[in-house]
Design a protein around this motif. Structure first.
Motif, short mmCIF file in Angstrom:
data_model
loop_
_atom_site.label_atom_id
_atom_site.label_comp_id
_atom_site.label_asym_id
_atom_site.label_seq_id
_atom_site.Cartn_x
_atom_site.Cartn_y
_atom_site.Cartn_z
N GLY A 1 0.82 -1.21 0.00
CA GLY A 1 0.00 0.00 0.00
C GLY A 1 0.85 1.25 0.00
N TYR A 2 1.91 1.23 0.78
CA TYR A 2 2.82 2.37 0.83
C TYR A 2 3.46 2.61 -0.53
N ALA A 3 3.96 1.56 -1.14
CA ALA A 3 4.62 1.69 -2.44
C ALA A 3 3.66 2.22 -3.49
N ALA A 4 2.43 1.74 -3.48
CA ALA A 4 1.44 2.20 -4.46
C ALA A 4 1.15 3.69 -4.30
N ASN A 5 1.07 4.15 -3.06
CA ASN A 5 0.83 5.58 -2.82
C ASN A 5 2.06 6.41 -3.15
N CYS A 6 3.25 5.87 -2.91
CA CYS A 6 4.47 6.55 -3.36
C CYS A 6 4.41 6.81 -4.87
N ALA A 7 3.98 5.80 -5.62
CA ALA A 7 3.90 5.95 -7.07
C ALA A 7 2.87 7.00 -7.46
N ALA A 8 1.76 7.07 -6.71
CA ALA A 8 0.74 8.08 -7.00
C ALA A 8 1.28 9.49 -6.79
N VAL A 9 2.03 9.68 -5.71
CA VAL A 9 2.63 11.00 -5.45
C VAL A 9 3.70 11.30 -6.49
N ARG A 10 4.52 10.32 -6.79
CA ARG A 10 5.59 10.49 -7.79
C ARG A 10 5.05 10.99 -9.12
N ASP A 11 3.91 10.44 -9.53
CA ASP A 11 3.38 10.71 -10.86
C ASP A 11 2.46 11.92 -10.92
N ALA A 12 2.21 12.55 -9.78
CA ALA A 12 1.27 13.67 -9.73
C ALA A 12 1.99 15.00 -9.97
N ASP A 13 1.53 15.73 -10.95
CA ASP A 13 1.98 17.11 -11.18
C ASP A 13 0.72 17.97 -11.26
N LEU A 14 0.42 18.64 -10.15
CA LEU A 14 -0.83 19.39 -10.03
C LEU A 14 -0.65 20.88 -10.27
N ARG A 15 0.52 21.29 -10.73
CA ARG A 15 0.79 22.71 -10.88
C ARG A 15 -0.18 23.39 -11.84
N GLY A 16 -0.59 22.68 -12.88
CA GLY A 16 -1.51 23.28 -13.84
C GLY A 16 -2.92 23.48 -13.30
N LEU A 17 -3.26 22.78 -12.21
CA LEU A 17 -4.60 22.90 -11.65
C LEU A 17 -4.74 24.11 -10.73
N LEU A 18 -3.64 24.53 -10.13
CA LEU A 18 -3.73 25.52 -9.05
C LEU A 18 -4.39 26.83 -9.48
N PRO A 19 -4.07 27.40 -10.64
CA PRO A 19 -4.72 28.67 -11.01
C PRO A 19 -6.22 28.55 -11.24
N GLN A 20 -6.71 27.32 -11.39
CA GLN A 20 -8.14 27.11 -11.63
C GLN A 20 -8.95 27.02 -10.34
N ILE A 21 -8.29 26.95 -9.19
CA ILE A 21 -8.98 26.79 -7.92
C ILE A 21 -9.62 28.11 -7.50
N GLU A 22 -10.91 28.07 -7.24
CA GLU A 22 -11.64 29.27 -6.84
C GLU A 22 -11.99 29.27 -5.36
N ALA A 23 -11.80 28.16 -4.69
CA ALA A 23 -12.13 28.07 -3.26
C ALA A 23 -11.12 28.87 -2.44
#
Length: 268
Positions: A189-211
């Motif tokens: 489970g830890y390894a799978a979540n490591c891979a999820a974090v590794r592969d996540a690049d959320l920088r393009g989403l941040l300017p779209q956040i209105e909350a």
């Protein structure tokens, strides 16, 4: 709030075939606050904040997939699945709308939710997190180590990054529950979540956040640095930024200051 007025229940939601364990505690009718844990921990990561928060909220905590009493998926997953798990838990618990607080990986989950499902949430606290946590080689090495040698091989290093030297020296017993959570984490489970974090690049989403967003960073955090936290705050329109004198697990190292910051931002 009297203890007798508080209610608590546990449940298990199903999200695309994955079982997600959760608890919801607080006074019936109080606003709901969802809390999302870091990589390697369980919903108990938020224990230091519970006494104060239960005076104002129903607190909905859950074990991220692959952690605690939630199941370990057979297939790879990413932030979309981690975000969908939160919605599944809310639906199962009968929660239509909530505030959100996530730390580290939980903060990344919050970024995804703030962009894609803002209608289900009010405000977001994103603590000790970043929109891109790398480099990938670090995650690949950690995944290989855990798969080969188990969690015991990485826990000492994780604790050094998560807590300041002064805290580790003076409060050695205080973070034993965190050590225990890490050691008990399922390596797969830890390894799978490591891979999820590794592969996540959320920088393009941040300017779209209105909350409305509060970013909390630890001044001595080497895992997700203050500079990375500031990058998130600057990229989200109107976001607030707060630095505290802690390392990565700031909610555990500075429980009162962390809880007060969350409470102020959420209007309690």
């Amino acid at each position: 709030m009297t203890q007798s007025a508080l209610q608590a229940r546990t449940g298990t939601a199903t999200s695309a075939g994955v079982s997600i364990h959760y608890t919801i505690e607080g006074a019936a009718g109080a606003p709901v606050l969802v809390m999302s844990n870091s990589l390697g921990t369980t919903l108990q990561m938020w224990d230091p904040q519970m006494p104060a928060l239960l005076g104002h909220f129903q607190v909905l905590r859950y074990d991220t997939r692959g952690h605690g009493r939630s199941s370990v998926p057979a297939e790879p997953f990413g932030m979309a699945e981690l975000g969908a798990d939160v919605l599944a838990v809310m639906d199962h618990a009968g929660v239509g709308r909530a505030q959100f607080c996530g730390l580290s990986m939980g903060g990344m989950t919050g970024m995804w939710l703030a962009c894609h499902h803002a209608d289900r949430f009010g405000r977001f606290v994103l603590a000790n997190t970043a929109a891109l946590i790398g480099p990938a080689s670090v995650w690949d090495n950690r995944i290989a180590t855990v798969r080969r040698d188990g969690m015991v091989a990485i826990v000492p290093g994780v604790l050094e990054r998560w807590f300041t030297q002064s805290y580790r020296a003076s409060r050695a017993q205080a973070f034993e529950p965190v050590r225990d959570m890490l050691l008990r984490c399922d390596p797969a489970g830890y390894a799978a979540n490591c891979a999820a974090v590794r592969d996540a690049d959320l920088r393009g989403l941040l300017p779209q956040i209105e909350a409305k967003v509060l970013v909390i960073a630890g001044e001595q955090d080497a895992a997700t640095t203050p500079a990375q936290g500031l990058e998130v705050a600057r990229a989200v329109p109107g976001a607030e930024y707060l630095s505290v004198d802690a390392a990565h697990l700031s909610n555990w190292e500075l429980p009162q200051a962390f809880g007060e910051a969350v409470g102020r931002f959420l209007g309690v």
